[in-house]
Design an enzyme around this catalytic site. Structure first.
Site, short mmCIF file in Angstrom:
data_model
loop_
_atom_site.label_atom_id
_atom_site.label_comp_id
_atom_site.label_asym_id
_atom_site.label_seq_id
_atom_site.Cartn_x
_atom_site.Cartn_y
_atom_site.Cartn_z
CB CYS A 71 -0.91 -0.01 1.23
SG CYS A 71 -2.04 1.39 1.25
CB CYS A 115 -15.69 -7.01 6.56
SG CYS A 115 -17.05 -6.85 7.71
CB CYS A 206 -18.32 0.53 9.16
SG CYS A 206 -17.23 -0.35 10.30
FE1 SF4 Z 1 -2.82 1.20 3.40
FE2 SF4 Z 1 -5.10 1.02 4.78
FE3 SF4 Z 1 -2.80 0.01 5.75
FE4 SF4 Z 1 -3.07 2.65 5.63
S1 SF4 Z 1 -4.33 1.23 6.86
S2 SF4 Z 1 -1.25 1.48 4.98
S3 SF4 Z 1 -4.27 2.85 3.76
S4 SF4 Z 1 -3.89 -0.69 3.97
#
Ligand code: SF4
Ligand code: SAM
Ligand code: DTB
Length: 334
Positions: A71, A115, A206
């Protein structure tokens, strides 16, 4: 309860027999709740819980990571961020059929909501096509659906609404003041914008956050205050205890006292009387007794199954044994 010395709005809220829905809480009132003696706080939260819910019913959701790791965001708690060196292997978006076969298993084990989470900053439109197929497929199994895909535009929220998505999860994570210590790649305002897009599309919101990231009690109060002062209370409020993952920048942060976690659940219940409050991540490190206190304080939803997105969660059998001991039924909440 003796409300002498409390601010008048708070005392009125506490003394009325029916819980009042408010969106105008102030930080002093919320801090006062955190400062109540534990027994007074829990008594008050439980009273409000009973006015609004059957206290012996807990809703069960199951999670699946449909797109893991890699991510671009830098959330300091998250094992899936490409900014941190964790042992997690990144994977591409799962195939629809594979997701549906996992959802069938979730249904067989008693979960009523499925989910699906993706490690994205925001979804690309062609990925959203695939997620829409997943949502339709899970709904056809007779389960409620929830997805968490990062930031959404209003057009994207409308698309999800058009396939009948029941809930969208997007957490504010912490207070506006502590937020910049945890995430630099998107702002607190960005989060609120996505929540507005979801709400305006008519999807249930949510939204909750994480405690135990090194924040102070004012931050926990500020996080819950922000949620409670949204134009509508989120229908579902997940309260996560930080899961410490090796390789994330806050993996070595001090554990939060678990009594403080129970208090956070109780305050969430008082501020948002009709929202379903989820005792979310972190149960693997909680005793049965702490979880029982959370249920008494007003938590009425959990994630079941031995995996959250990428980290461990108690085996479903362990929850069944605890529910049996407590006389709790795992059921949808009417
Ligand atoms: Fe990515 Fe969500 Fe993890 Fe933040 S919480 S690093 S946006 S997967
Ligand atoms: N990428 C999307 C996003 O952040 O909006 C969706 C997935 S993200 C993993 C969903 C939520 O999981 C985060 O907002 C955070 O609250 C929670 N979470 C992630 N890692 C966690 C951890 N180590 N401990 C507790 N909660 C965590
Ligand atoms: C939420 O508030 N907690 C869930 C769900 N929403 C998506 C995620 C918890 C993740 C814990 C870390 C992991 O398993 O990767």
């Amino acid at each position: 309860m003796n409300t002498e010395g409390m601010s008048s709005a708070l005392a009125t809220n506490i003394n009325t027999s029916q819980s009042v829905i408010r969106n105008d809480w102030n930080i002093e009132e919320v801090k006062e709740l955190f400062n109540l003696p534990f027994n007074d706080l829990l008594f008050e939260a439980h009273k409000i819980h009973r006015q609004n819910f059957n206290p012996n019913q807990i809703q069960m959701s199951m999670l699946l990571s449909i797109k893991t790791g890699g991510c671009p965001e830098d959330c300091a708690y998250c094992p899936q961020s490409a900014h941190h060196e964790t042992s997690l292997k990144a994977e591409k978006l799962m195939e629809v059929e594979k997701v549906l076969s996992e959802a069938r298993k979730a249904k067989e084990s008693g979960a009523t909501r499925y989910c699906m989470g993706a490690a994205w900053r925001s979804p690309k439109d062609h990925d959203l096509d695939t997620v829409c197929e997943m949502i339709s497929g899970v709904k056809a199994l007779g389960m409620e659906t929830c997805v968490t895909l990062g930031m959404l535009t209003s057009l994207q929220a409308d698309r999800l609404a058009s396939v009948g998505l029941d809930y969208y999860n997007h957490n504010i994570d912490t207070s506006p003041e502590f937020y910049n210590e945890i995430i630099s790649t998107r702002t607190f305002e960005d989060r609120l914008d996505t929540l507005a897009n979801v709400r305006d599309a008519g999807i249930n919101v949510c939204s909750g956050g994480i405690v135990g990231m090194g924040e102070n009690v004012k931050d926990r109060a500020g996080m819950l205050l922000t949620l409670a002062n949204l134009p509508e209370h989120p229908q579902s409020v997940p309260i996560n205890m930080l899961v410490h993952v090796e390789g994330t920048p806050i993996s070595r942060s001090d554990d939060l006292d678990q009594i403080e976690f129970v208090k956070s659940i109780a305050v969430a219940r008082i501020l948002m009387p009709r929202s379903v409050v989820r005792l979310s991540a972190g149960r693997e490190d909680m005793s049965d007794e702490v979880q029982a206190l959370c249920y008494f304080a007003g938590a009425n939803s959990i994630f079941v199954g031995d995996r959250l997105l990428t980290t461990a969660n108690p085996e479903i059998h362990k929850d069944s044994v605890l529910f049996e001991k407590l006389g709790i039924k795992g059921t949808p909440i009417e």
